[in-house]
Design a protein around this motif. Structure first.
Motif, PDB file in Angstrom:
ATOM      1  N   TRP A 180       0.828  -1.208   0.000  1.00  0.00           N
ATOM      2  CA  TRP A 180       0.000   0.000   0.000  1.00  0.00           C
ATOM      3  C   TRP A 180       0.863   1.260   0.000  1.00  0.00           C
ATOM      4  O   TRP A 180       0.642   2.175  -0.792  1.00  0.00           O
ATOM      5  CB  TRP A 180      -0.940  -0.024   1.205  1.00  0.00           C
ATOM      6  CG  TRP A 180      -1.686   1.249   1.434  1.00  0.00           C
ATOM      7  CD1 TRP A 180      -2.515   1.894   0.558  1.00  0.00           C
ATOM      8  CD2 TRP A 180      -1.671   2.041   2.615  1.00  0.00           C
ATOM      9  NE1 TRP A 180      -3.029   3.030   1.138  1.00  0.00           N
ATOM     10  CE2 TRP A 180      -2.524   3.141   2.396  1.00  0.00           C
ATOM     11  CE3 TRP A 180      -1.037   1.918   3.847  1.00  0.00           C
ATOM     12  CZ2 TRP A 180      -2.746   4.115   3.362  1.00  0.00           C
ATOM     13  CZ3 TRP A 180      -1.261   2.885   4.808  1.00  0.00           C
ATOM     14  CH2 TRP A 180      -2.100   3.968   4.560  1.00  0.00           C
ATOM     15  N   ARG A 226       2.695   1.789  -3.330  1.00  0.00           N
ATOM     16  CA  ARG A 226       1.812   2.160  -4.456  1.00  0.00           C
ATOM     17  C   ARG A 226       1.228   3.558  -4.315  1.00  0.00           C
ATOM     18  O   ARG A 226       0.778   4.131  -5.300  1.00  0.00           O
ATOM     19  CB  ARG A 226       0.679   1.150  -4.591  1.00  0.00           C
ATOM     20  CG  ARG A 226       1.142  -0.153  -5.146  1.00  0.00           C
ATOM     21  CD  ARG A 226      -0.012  -1.074  -5.409  1.00  0.00           C
ATOM     22  NE  ARG A 226       0.461  -2.314  -6.010  1.00  0.00           N
ATOM     23  CZ  ARG A 226      -0.282  -3.363  -6.191  1.00  0.00           C
ATOM     24  NH1 ARG A 226      -1.558  -3.343  -5.841  1.00  0.00           N
ATOM     25  NH2 ARG A 226       0.226  -4.446  -6.729  1.00  0.00           N
ATOM     26  N   SER A 227       1.227   4.104  -3.122  1.00  0.00           N
ATOM     27  CA  SER A 227       0.554   5.393  -2.912  1.00  0.00           C
ATOM     28  C   SER A 227       1.495   6.588  -3.045  1.00  0.00           C
ATOM     29  O   SER A 227       1.084   7.711  -2.814  1.00  0.00           O
ATOM     30  CB  SER A 227      -0.124   5.407  -1.538  1.00  0.00           C
ATOM     31  OG  SER A 227       0.858   5.368  -0.510  1.00  0.00           O
ATOM     32  N   HIS A 228       2.746   6.362  -3.415  1.00  0.00           N
ATOM     33  CA  HIS A 228       3.732   7.438  -3.545  1.00  0.00           C
ATOM     34  C   HIS A 228       3.726   8.332  -2.305  1.00  0.00           C
ATOM     35  O   HIS A 228       3.419   9.516  -2.385  1.00  0.00           O
ATOM     36  CB  HIS A 228       3.470   8.254  -4.817  1.00  0.00           C
ATOM     37  CG  HIS A 228       3.396   7.408  -6.046  1.00  0.00           C
ATOM     38  ND1 HIS A 228       4.499   6.748  -6.550  1.00  0.00           N
ATOM     39  CD2 HIS A 228       2.355   7.066  -6.839  1.00  0.00           C
ATOM     40  CE1 HIS A 228       4.134   6.070  -7.620  1.00  0.00           C
ATOM     41  NE2 HIS A 228       2.843   6.232  -7.819  1.00  0.00           N
ATOM     42  N   PRO A 229       4.053   7.751  -1.178  1.00  0.00           N
ATOM     43  CA  PRO A 229       3.895   8.448   0.102  1.00  0.00           C
ATOM     44  C   PRO A 229       4.997   9.462   0.386  1.00  0.00           C
ATOM     45  O   PRO A 229       6.082   9.420  -0.198  1.00  0.00           O
ATOM     46  CB  PRO A 229       3.995   7.306   1.112  1.00  0.00           C
ATOM     47  CG  PRO A 229       4.951   6.361   0.454  1.00  0.00           C
ATOM     48  CD  PRO A 229       4.604   6.428  -1.004  1.00  0.00           C
ATOM     49  N   GLU A 276      -1.052  10.023   6.075  1.00  0.00           N
ATOM     50  CA  GLU A 276      -1.510   9.382   4.844  1.00  0.00           C
ATOM     51  C   GLU A 276      -1.611  10.415   3.731  1.00  0.00           C
ATOM     52  O   GLU A 276      -1.206  10.142   2.611  1.00  0.00           O
ATOM     53  CB  GLU A 276      -2.837   8.662   5.089  1.00  0.00           C
ATOM     54  CG  GLU A 276      -3.233   7.722   3.990  1.00  0.00           C
ATOM     55  CD  GLU A 276      -4.161   8.335   2.976  1.00  0.00           C
ATOM     56  OE1 GLU A 276      -4.164   7.879   1.836  1.00  0.00           O
ATOM     57  OE2 GLU A 276      -4.860   9.286   3.323  1.00  0.00           O
ATOM     58  N   ARG A 280      -3.806  11.670   1.748  1.00  0.00           N
ATOM     59  CA  ARG A 280      -4.619  11.539   0.534  1.00  0.00           C
ATOM     60  C   ARG A 280      -5.380  12.846   0.323  1.00  0.00           C
ATOM     61  O   ARG A 280      -5.988  13.390   1.234  1.00  0.00           O
ATOM     62  CB  ARG A 280      -5.591  10.381   0.676  1.00  0.00           C
ATOM     63  CG  ARG A 280      -6.427  10.139  -0.566  1.00  0.00           C
ATOM     64  CD  ARG A 280      -7.346   8.989  -0.374  1.00  0.00           C
ATOM     65  NE  ARG A 280      -6.575   7.782  -0.125  1.00  0.00           N
ATOM     66  CZ  ARG A 280      -7.108   6.633   0.222  1.00  0.00           C
ATOM     67  NH1 ARG A 280      -8.394   6.521   0.388  1.00  0.00           N
ATOM     68  NH2 ARG A 280      -6.345   5.590   0.423  1.00  0.00           N
TER      69      ARG A 280
END
Length: 159
Positions: free
Chosen positions: A83, A86-89, A152, A154
């Motif tokens: 996760w 994949r989320s380019h954190p 996070e 987002r």
């Protein structure tokens, strides 16, 4: 770069957890003497064998429960790693993932070696006697999970 930060954070957390358990439980012989007052009541070492999850929840003690908890922990570690990658954190999220994964793997190793998680930290304060024990891995699992929620990042979609 993100995978490296997550890996190294997890590596150092895992190492700190296993080193602290070896030092306190084995070298200081907490497993034999059961209790060491360090800075009472704020910090004490109390020997504990946790066959469940945090605070002894789901403490079945069976071999099946042990292997289910090992499997669950490994699935969570893998899911968090995938996760986060994949989320380019941001870096704080990568660091948080490493903290959680390193702590979870420290407890997995305990379950593999001993059949339970070694706990030894006990903290009480202000006249409240805390009966629970935990370990360094638990601190990092909690901090990592909190960091994943807080960092996070987002972006919110407009309504």
């Amino acid at each position: 770069m993100g995978a490296r930060l997550m890996f190294w954070a997890g590596f150092w957390v895992f190492l700190a957890d296993q080193a602290s358990k070896y030092l306190v439980v084995h070298w200081m012989e907490l497993s034999r003497i059961r209790s060491i007052d360090v800075l009472p009541p704020l910090l004490n070492f109390r020997y504990g064998e946790n066959t469940g999850i945090n605070f002894g929840l789901f403490d079945g003690g069976s071999d099946t429960a042990r292997w289910l908890l090992i499997g669950f922990s490994l699935v969570v570690c893998l899911a968090v790693a995938v996760w986060v990658q994949r989320s380019h954190p941001r870096r704080l999220m990568q660091l948080s993932a490493g903290l959680l994964i390193g702590g979870a793997l420290g407890n997995v190793v305990d379950r593999l070696l001993y059949g339970y998680v070694l706990d030894f930290l006990n903290m009480s304060c202000c006249g409240i006697e805390n009966p629970f024990v935990f370990n360094v891995a638990d601190i990092f699992v909690f901090a990592g999970a909190a960091g994943l929620v807080l960092f996070e990042g987002r972006s919110k979609k407009p309504a």
